[in-house]
Enzyme design. Structure first.
Site, PDB file in Angstrom:
ATOM      1  CE  LYS B  99      19.363  -4.939  -0.442  1.00  0.00           C
ATOM      2  NZ  LYS B  99      18.223  -4.365  -1.142  1.00  0.00           N
ATOM      3  N   GLY B 160      13.990   1.907  -7.014  1.00  0.00           N
ATOM      4  CA  GLY B 160      12.695   2.557  -7.197  1.00  0.00           C
ATOM      5  C   GLY B 160      12.505   3.248  -8.530  1.00  0.00           C
ATOM      6  CB  ALA B 186      17.609  -1.784  -6.954  1.00  0.00           C
ATOM      7  N   GLY B 187      15.589  -1.614  -9.455  1.00  0.00           N
ATOM      8  CA  GLY B 187      15.478  -1.075 -10.793  1.00  0.00           C
ATOM      9  C   GLY B 187      14.496  -1.783 -11.708  1.00  0.00           C
ATOM     10  CG  ASN B 208       9.577  -3.220  -1.649  1.00  0.00           C
ATOM     11  OD1 ASN B 208       9.996  -3.123  -0.501  1.00  0.00           O
ATOM     12  ND2 ASN B 208       8.287  -3.112  -1.876  1.00  0.00           N
ATOM     13  CB  THR B 209       9.323   0.201  -6.086  1.00  0.00           C
ATOM     14  OG1 THR B 209      10.176   0.516  -4.989  1.00  0.00           O
ATOM     15  CG2 THR B 209       8.416   1.375  -6.348  1.00  0.00           C
TER      16      THR B 209
END
Lengths: 68, 257
Positions: B99, B160, B186-187, B208-209
């Protein structure tokens, strides 16, 4: 002689190979990767590559990380 | 049902990709990943702690034989750093699926496309299979595909931030014109965000977050697994048309009142 190991000045014996350095530090070679002066050191070269004065060595591994 | 995610020459049953950062400990990381059903996990490359060689490592808990490790370049702000990082990752793990993420600033962690383009070119020449993180710009996404990236991963919102898909319009255009997998990266903040991305027709979602930062990460991992599956099914099923007025579900014939 002096090398830079992960950013820190470190004293090691002359003619230390990458293998010997990893053994001395107690890292298993197949769990890390080594960079010497900004070039990846191939695994096959660990036994034969002797480090030189002032070499910049980075030893890295995988850690948790993501899209954050 | 035969509906697999195909990236480069690999196939996966799960369309949820997860990061391995920000968890309380390695046990929680492992359990969250297992619960999420993800088969691809992103990992970062960092210096070992020279003074603590026996410290537990991620690979002790998340088996690289069981999961596809996707090394990423999180924290890189230049093409040079990103290429350097992934070359080391390839040596550490032996994987060429990576990635690529090059960022432009610490506040918004916004993708740095000029540097990302440079890095992608170098990496592709060097034999890497590049999954690229980028802004949700339809033209750029097409460019990344044409230069040989194996998957294109536009952001739903900043890394995040948990804001969800901020621009469904561009994501839809990106998907419409793509012939490589498009993953929202993301997001994503909660399950409905992941479902919306999948309903738009994304091939997968990377997060992830949203999981690691939930109060109960394990339960959120399960929620995300179900949301991605639900969103995918809804997309494949083809949703009903939106209408301005009501349409009765029960027949008018046979009314006795």
């Amino acid at each position: 002689m002096q090398i830079k190991l992960n950013g820190e000045s470190t004293e090691i014996p002359e003619k230390t190979t990458i293998s010997q350095l990893l053994t001395q530090l107690q890292f298993t070679p197949d769990r890390v990767a080594v960079e010497r002066n900004l070039e990846v050191a191939p695994r096959e070269s660990y036994n034969t590559t002797e480090l030189g004065e002032g070499d910049q060595i980075e030893i890295v591994h995988f850690i948790g990380g993501g899209a954050r | 049902m035969d509906d697999q995610l195909k990236v480069a020459d690999m196939t996966f049953n799960s369309r949820l990709l997860v990061g391995t950062g920000k968890y309380k400990d390695f046990e929680e990381t492992a359990l969250a990943i297992e619960t999420s059903g993800a088969q691809i996990v992103t990992v970062a490359v960092r210096r070992v702690n020279v003074s603590d060689p026996k410290a537990p490592m991620l690979t002790d808990f998340v088996d690289p034989k069981k999961y596809t490790y996707l090394p990423n370049t999180a924290g890189c702000f230049t093409a040079e750093d990103a290429v350097r990082t992934l070359r080391l990752a390839r040596e550490a793990g032996g994987w060429d699926l990576v990635k690529l993420e090059v960022l432009s600033d610490p506040k918004y962690l916004w993708p740095n496309n000029p540097e990302t383009l440079k890095a992608a070119e170098l990496l592709i020449k060097d034999g890497f299979k590049v999954m690229v993180y980028t802004t949700d710009d339809p033209y750029l996404c097409k460019l990344y595909e044409e230069m040989g990236c194996v998957a294109v991963m536009p952001l739903a919102a900043p890394i995040g931030s948990g804001l969800g898909v901020c621009n469904p319009y561009t994501i839809r255009i990106i998907i419409e014109q793509a012939s490589v997998p498009i993953l929202v990266d993301a997001g994503v903040g909660t399950a409905s965000d992941a479902a919306i991305a999948m309903e738009l027709g994304c091939d997968g979602v990377l997060m992830n977050t949203a999981i690691a930062g939930a109060k109960d990460p394990i339960r959120m991992a399960r929620a995300m697994k179900l949301a991605v599956e639900a969103g995918r099914d809804a997309f494949l099923a083809g949703r009903m048309e939106k209408k301005l007025y009501a349409t009765a579900s029960s027949p008018i014939d046979g009314k006795f009142f």
